[in-house]
Design a protein around this motif. Sequence first.
Motif, PDB file in Angstrom:
ATOM      1  N   VAL A   1       0.772   5.139   0.630  1.00  9.35           N
ATOM      2  CA  VAL A   1      -0.009   6.244   1.419  1.00  9.35           C
ATOM      3  C   VAL A   1       0.532   7.618   1.021  1.00  9.35           C
ATOM      4  O   VAL A   1       1.670   8.079   1.085  1.00  9.35           O
TER       5      VAL A   1
ATOM      6  N   PHE B   1      -7.717   4.165  -2.568  1.00  3.56           N
ATOM      7  CA  PHE B   1      -8.480   4.564  -1.433  1.00  3.56           C
ATOM      8  C   PHE B   1      -8.700   5.987  -0.959  1.00  3.56           C
ATOM      9  O   PHE B   1      -7.488   6.543  -0.795  1.00  3.56           O
ATOM     10  N   GLU B   2      -9.738   6.544  -0.877  1.00  6.61           N
ATOM     11  CA  GLU B   2      -9.926   7.913  -0.324  1.00  6.61           C
ATOM     12  C   GLU B   2     -10.704   7.864   1.159  1.00  6.61           C
ATOM     13  O   GLU B   2     -11.849   8.144   1.308  1.00  6.61           O
ATOM     14  N   GLU B   3      -9.872   7.269   2.149  1.00 11.79           N
ATOM     15  CA  GLU B   3     -10.509   7.149   3.398  1.00 11.79           C
ATOM     16  C   GLU B   3      -9.588   6.957   4.562  1.00 11.79           C
ATOM     17  O   GLU B   3      -8.416   6.993   4.394  1.00 11.79           O
TER      18      GLU B   3
ATOM     19  N   MET C   1      -3.613   4.980  -1.331  1.00  8.59           N
ATOM     20  CA  MET C   1      -4.215   5.839  -0.492  1.00  8.59           C
ATOM     21  C   MET C   1      -3.864   7.176  -0.864  1.00  8.59           C
ATOM     22  O   MET C   1      -2.661   7.671  -0.775  1.00  8.59           O
ATOM     23  N   GLU C   2      -5.013   7.974  -1.154  1.00 10.66           N
ATOM     24  CA  GLU C   2      -4.759   9.595  -1.296  1.00 10.66           C
ATOM     25  C   GLU C   2      -5.883  10.118  -1.008  1.00 10.66           C
ATOM     26  O   GLU C   2      -7.102   9.797  -1.466  1.00 10.66           O
TER      27      GLU C   2
ATOM     28  N   LEU D   1     -10.404   1.995   6.516  1.00 10.65           N
ATOM     29  CA  LEU D   1      -9.779   1.062   5.557  1.00 10.65           C
ATOM     30  C   LEU D   1      -9.618  -0.094   6.185  1.00 10.65           C
ATOM     31  O   LEU D   1      -9.932  -1.338   5.856  1.00 10.65           O
TER      32      LEU D   1
ATOM     33  N   LEU E   1       0.927  -1.083  -0.085  1.00  9.03           N
ATOM     34  CA  LEU E   1       0.030  -0.044  -0.171  1.00  9.03           C
ATOM     35  C   LEU E   1       1.025   1.283  -0.196  1.00  9.03           C
ATOM     36  O   LEU E   1       1.655   1.205   0.715  1.00  9.03           O
TER      37      LEU E   1
END
Length: 312
Positions: free
Chosen positions: A108, A147-149, A129-130, A154, A106
């Motif tokens: 980030v 992912f936007e969280e 993730m952003e 997550l 992942l």
Amino acid sequence: MVRKTPIKSIISGLHNAKLLETLSPKFISEKWRESFNIDIGDQFRSISLISYWQCNETGLRWYQPPQAAGSGWLYSQLENFDWYYMPNKYEFEVACKLLIKENRVLEVGVGFGYFLEMCRAKGINIQGMELSPSAAKRAREKGFEVFEESFDDLADRIGECNFDVICSFQVLEHVSQPREFLEGLLRNLKVGGRLIISVPNAAVMRRIDPERQDLLNQPPHHMSHWDEDVFRSLEKILPVKLKAAYREPLASYHVLGMVVGFMRGLMPNLGKTLPRVLINRYTTLPLQWLLNMGLRKLIPGHTLVVEMEKVN
């Protein structure tokens, strides 16, 4: 009135931090307008004072209050500069060499997805993730799952401890609550998994910019300053072990700043004005020449990359 008694460290949780400096938000705002043609907003200007602290337990230096951190709007403006998201970075090369195809990875803070592309070319299973909608959109357009969280959301959705490796490049120094950020990374990392994190090397930046005039290394852009000793001290605070540290060689575009900072450091008792007159791009030419002939490759530069293992 600035509080001069020790406050609670944002990384150790102990009341052992000391005040180093105070800054004027209005002055910083004016400099951003002059240098970047960016209005950093009324909320930033409304802060009465920004203070700069050091944790005596870890050596971490950071800025208060948390509200001084830049907004999403600020970063959307910075994205317009070609130099802000670079496609080839030292830490990308380091991290790729540390990954294997079997890893579930992942990243980030993916920016425009340049590291994701590098990993895909090597057959590495990576997601991102952003929190910047515009940056996340650009990365998704390249075919990546982004992912936007929050970390907690997550972990709750896909399960805790799901990743073998979590990478985060030039993100940690931007967040106002770094301990919470690191704990969020660890919640999503398997025991025995690795964090690969890059930051501006504070030990080097103190030499390049001893008077802390670099707007990008203070609020609303950077909220904390990290070096290898700080990361090593995290072993006493978080379930991590520092496995390795990698230092980017001094880049050619940082040579002048390094030489000027070094020479000003040799004249601590001459005030600020006289060294600026005596030390400039011309009087420093001999040292610049030596470094650019190859010696700079032996000197640590802007970026520090650390590899840490989650131990329990």
